[in-house]
Design a protein around this motif. Structure first.
Motif, mmCIF file in Angstrom:
data_model
loop_
_atom_site.group_PDB
_atom_site.id
_atom_site.type_symbol
_atom_site.label_atom_id
_atom_site.label_comp_id
_atom_site.label_asym_id
_atom_site.label_seq_id
_atom_site.Cartn_x
_atom_site.Cartn_y
_atom_site.Cartn_z
ATOM 1 N N LYS A 154 0.812 -1.220 0.000
ATOM 2 C CA LYS A 154 0.000 0.000 0.000
ATOM 3 C C LYS A 154 0.849 1.274 0.000
ATOM 4 O O LYS A 154 0.314 2.377 -0.130
ATOM 5 C CB LYS A 154 -0.946 -0.005 1.187
ATOM 6 N N ALA A 155 2.156 1.141 0.127
ATOM 7 C CA ALA A 155 3.038 2.315 0.205
ATOM 8 C C ALA A 155 2.953 3.196 -1.037
ATOM 9 O O ALA A 155 3.196 4.398 -0.954
ATOM 10 C CB ALA A 155 4.487 1.880 0.432
ATOM 11 N N HIS A 156 2.584 2.633 -2.189
ATOM 12 C CA HIS A 156 2.535 3.446 -3.406
ATOM 13 C C HIS A 156 1.358 4.424 -3.417
ATOM 14 O O HIS A 156 1.267 5.277 -4.291
ATOM 15 C CB HIS A 156 2.568 2.579 -4.677
ATOM 16 N N HIS A 157 0.490 4.330 -2.414
ATOM 17 C CA HIS A 157 -0.619 5.280 -2.297
ATOM 18 C C HIS A 157 -0.235 6.513 -1.475
ATOM 19 O O HIS A 157 -1.017 7.444 -1.357
ATOM 20 C CB HIS A 157 -1.844 4.600 -1.678
ATOM 21 N N LYS A 158 0.965 6.489 -0.921
ATOM 22 C CA LYS A 158 1.460 7.637 -0.163
ATOM 23 C C LYS A 158 2.421 8.412 -1.061
ATOM 24 O O LYS A 158 2.655 8.033 -2.194
ATOM 25 C CB LYS A 158 2.143 7.144 1.102
ATOM 26 N N ASN A 159 2.981 9.494 -0.575
ATOM 27 C CA ASN A 159 3.820 10.354 -1.419
ATOM 28 C C ASN A 159 5.309 10.075 -1.290
ATOM 29 O O ASN A 159 6.129 10.987 -1.345
ATOM 30 C CB ASN A 159 3.522 11.830 -1.136
ATOM 31 N N GLY A 160 5.659 8.804 -1.178
ATOM 32 C CA GLY A 160 7.056 8.416 -1.091
ATOM 33 C C GLY A 160 7.598 7.937 -2.425
ATOM 34 O O GLY A 160 7.002 8.156 -3.493
ATOM 35 N N LYS A 161 8.738 7.251 -2.348
ATOM 36 C CA LYS A 161 9.393 6.754 -3.563
ATOM 37 C C LYS A 161 8.503 5.775 -4.331
ATOM 38 O O LYS A 161 8.529 5.753 -5.569
ATOM 39 C CB LYS A 161 10.722 6.080 -3.209
#
Length: 172
Positions: free
Chosen positions: A54-61
């Motif tokens: 789910k990390a790709h839904h945040k504003n990171g790498k």
């Protein structure tokens, strides 16, 4: 995995009548590119879920990876029909720019997304003959080199690199 049809319904429910008309007009101008675009979008989400959860839904790498991959895959799938890199790049830009207008974010988030979309289209020109696996490997390497930014002006300092806003644990 939700179907493309469910995703479209969900999107349409959030749009105003004017936004639906704009989307319809673009789709009618190039009807043969709609399905490949939807397919590229679904493939992008599957790959990003697989590699980043789910990390790709945040504003990171991971988000930078997703935006670049989405543009590469839209270009790649539509290139099979257009047989013209510039037409495919132009179509991907129309679609992804429209997405940013229809699903507005904070100005810095939007600037980051538009930048990473453009980087993806540029990468497509280098990766036209590459396999999907090669594209993912290439993009993951470039994602590691992404630059953290805190304002829109900093994005201009990284014209050839992906950018991100937040340090997010991606598990990768």
């Amino acid at each position: 995995m939700p179907s493309i049809r469910m995703g479209i319904r969900s999107l349409l429910k959030r749009l105003s009548f004017r936004q639906i008309l704009k989307l319809t007009r673009i789709m009618l101008q190039n009807p043969l590119l709609v399905y490949p675009t939807l397919k590229a979008t679904r493939t992008t989400m599957i790959i990003c879920d697989l590699h980043y959860g789910k990390a790709h839904h945040k504003n990171g790498k991971a988000n930078a990876f997703r935006h670049a991959l989405w543009n590469i895959l839209i270009c790649r799938t539509t290139f099979r029909i257009t047989k013209n890199k510039e037409k495919s790049v132009s179509w991907a830009q129309k679609i992804t720019d429209l997405h940013e207008k229809l699903a507005p974010n904070k100005p810095l988030d939007t600037a980051m997304d538009l930048h990473n979309n453009e980087i993806g289209r540029t990468y497509f020109l280098e990766l036209t003959a590459s396999s999907e696996e090669e594209i993912v490997i290439f993009l993951k390497e470039n994602t590691k080199k992404a630059k953290k930014v805190t304002d829109s002006k900093e994005i201009l300092d990284h014209k050839d690199k992906l950018v991100y806003l937040l340090e997010v644990d991606t598990g990768s």
